[in-house]
Design an enzyme around this catalytic site. Structure first.
Site, PDB file in Angstrom:
ATOM      1  N   LYS A  68      -0.785 -12.049  48.287  1.00 63.11           N
ATOM      2  CA  LYS A  68       0.743 -11.619  47.846  1.00 63.11           C
ATOM      3  C   LYS A  68       1.517 -12.764  47.713  1.00 63.11           C
ATOM      4  O   LYS A  68       2.730 -12.939  46.980  1.00 63.11           O
ATOM      5  CB  LYS A  68       1.063 -10.871  49.280  1.00 63.11           C
ATOM      6  CG  LYS A  68       0.317  -9.615  49.125  1.00 63.11           C
ATOM      7  CD  LYS A  68       0.715  -8.584  50.712  1.00 63.11           C
ATOM      8  CE  LYS A  68      -0.073  -7.523  50.590  1.00 63.11           C
ATOM      9  NZ  LYS A  68       0.006  -6.689  51.936  1.00 63.11           N
ATOM     10  N   GLN A 112       1.784  -7.499  57.704  1.00 63.37           N
ATOM     11  CA  GLN A 112       0.468  -6.964  57.291  1.00 63.37           C
ATOM     12  C   GLN A 112      -0.283  -6.292  58.330  1.00 63.37           C
ATOM     13  O   GLN A 112      -0.444  -6.721  59.532  1.00 63.37           O
ATOM     14  CB  GLN A 112      -0.183  -8.382  56.949  1.00 63.37           C
ATOM     15  CG  GLN A 112      -1.710  -7.977  56.199  1.00 63.37           C
ATOM     16  CD  GLN A 112      -1.795  -7.294  54.752  1.00 63.37           C
ATOM     17  OE1 GLN A 112      -0.888  -7.541  54.331  1.00 63.37           O
ATOM     18  NE2 GLN A 112      -2.847  -6.597  54.676  1.00 63.37           N
ATOM     19  N   ASP A 135       7.538  -2.725  52.053  1.00 65.82           N
ATOM     20  CA  ASP A 135       6.131  -1.832  52.072  1.00 65.82           C
ATOM     21  C   ASP A 135       6.369  -0.262  52.003  1.00 65.82           C
ATOM     22  O   ASP A 135       5.508   0.457  51.803  1.00 65.82           O
ATOM     23  CB  ASP A 135       5.568  -2.352  53.420  1.00 65.82           C
ATOM     24  CG  ASP A 135       4.300  -3.331  53.206  1.00 65.82           C
ATOM     25  OD1 ASP A 135       3.690  -3.008  52.196  1.00 65.82           O
ATOM     26  OD2 ASP A 135       4.029  -4.050  54.187  1.00 65.82           O
TER      27      ASP A 135
HETATM   28  N1  GUN Z   1      -2.738  -3.258  54.957  1.00 63.96           N
HETATM   29  C1  GUN Z   1      -3.314  -2.512  53.817  1.00 63.96           C
HETATM   30  N2  GUN Z   1      -2.659  -2.501  52.884  1.00 63.96           N
HETATM   31  C2  GUN Z   1      -1.460  -2.831  53.253  1.00 63.96           C
HETATM   32  C3  GUN Z   1      -0.155  -2.895  52.596  1.00 63.96           C
HETATM   33  O1  GUN Z   1       0.131  -2.449  51.530  1.00 63.96           O
HETATM   34  N3  GUN Z   1       1.028  -3.562  53.303  1.00 63.96           N
HETATM   35  C4  GUN Z   1       0.708  -4.127  54.487  1.00 63.96           C
HETATM   36  N4  GUN Z   1       1.842  -4.503  55.224  1.00 63.96           N
HETATM   37  N5  GUN Z   1      -0.374  -4.060  55.226  1.00 63.96           N
HETATM   38  C5  GUN Z   1      -1.301  -3.505  54.399  1.00 63.96           C
END
Ligand code: GUN
Length: 305
Positions: A68, A112, A135
């Protein structure tokens, strides 16, 4: 743009399904985000800022977060990194979120998931101000999607819709079957498909006859995280198959939830793993961050033939 209507998709019978190429489409999305941001900055605007918070050292989460942060560089977004120890108290994390909520240089806040077990996940996701909820996990964001109101939308389901749209696939009237009902993927995926006019069945761990549901799917979205959950012979010939699962085999290979080679012989379209939904999730995060900063991004689509 090339138009593929439902009848064409379902009657199209070739040896192998066509690939929903998330690597290609995510590059196109990120390029579009980059262009919009560069234009905004060229007119004197501020570059969008994304706070990326990782708690603990879960290896899979560390890989996702690194990717990311790399995508932020490609998209022209300023990433501000917070790597906190696994024992970080919940109150400390909430305090950091409060600071970032009030920080005028930060447009998006990403924490996350999963979080260490001593931290209450909804307390964290609901603490992020809805305007910075890139998110799309805040109850307000999910509620807005459910009510067909504007708002930031969860990245994986939105990314799947962008992927289908890129190839001209219209889900209106289709019977879509979503396998998995998680907060991150299955539930918002159901809402996205419903919004676009599909008839949606959501299956989950209490579903009695998964096979019977899968056999009826014009569009099958599988988001369980368990290889072997779907058998290729259940797939309706000509169906569209979107595989959200990411699993690592003992040999270290990444595979999805769907047996790709066999499923490819039945489906009309299929997304691979890797190179399918994963990069779309990350590209959508970039798109959401630009939009949270007030910068609109045009949706890329296939050039006309
Ligand atoms: N863990 C698994 N997928 C995601 C996501 O799309 N965003 C976040 N913040 N954590 C995750």
């Amino acid at each position: 743009m090339r138009e593929i209507i439902k009848g064409d998709v379902l009657s199209k019978r070739s040896e192998h399904a066509r690939i929903l190429d998330g690597a290609e489409v995510s590059d196109a999305v990120i390029a579009s985000v980059r262009q919009s941001i560069d234009e905004h900055v060229g007119h004197g605007g501020r570059r969008p800022g994304l706070a990326v918070i990782l708690i603990g050292s879960d290896p899979a989460s560390a890989i996702y977060v690194r990717a990311k942060r790399r995508d932020c560089e490609k998209a022209g977004i300023t990433a501000r990194d917070f790597d906190l120890p696994a024992q970080t108290p919940e109150a400390e994390l909430l305090q950091l979120i409060d600071q970032l909520n009030d920080d005028p240089d930060i447009d998006g806040i990403l924490v996350q998931l999963p979080l260490p077990s001593h931290i209450n996940e909804p307390a964290v996701t609901n603490r992020i101000r809805a305007e910075k909820d890139v998110d799309g996990f805040h109850a307000f964001s999910v509620g807005s999607l459910a009510l067909r109101q504007p708002g930031l939308r969860p990245c994986t389901p939105r990314g799947v819709m962008t992927l289908l749209n890129y190839y001209g696939i219209k889900v209106i009237g289709m019977h879509a079957v979503v396998v998995g009902a998680s907060n991150i993927v299955g539930r918002p995926m159901t809402l996205e498909l419903l919004y676009m006019g599909a008839t949606v069945t959501t299956t989950h761990k209490f579903t009695r006859d998964l096979e019977a549901h899968v056999r009826m799917a014009d569009l099958l979205v599988v988001a369980i995280g368990k290889p072997g959950i779907i058998q290729a012979e259940w797939i309706k010939p000509g169906a569209i198959v979107v595989d959200v699962g990411i699993n690592r085999t003992d040999a270290g290979k990444l595979i999805g939830d769907v047996p790709f080679s066999e499923a490819r012989k039945r489906a009309a379209w299929i997304s691979p793993v890797p190179g399918g939904v994963g990069p779309m999730t990350r590209a959508t995060l970039m798109q959401n961050t630009a939009e949270a900063a007030g910068i609109s991004v045009s949706r890329p689509s296939l050039p006309a033939e």
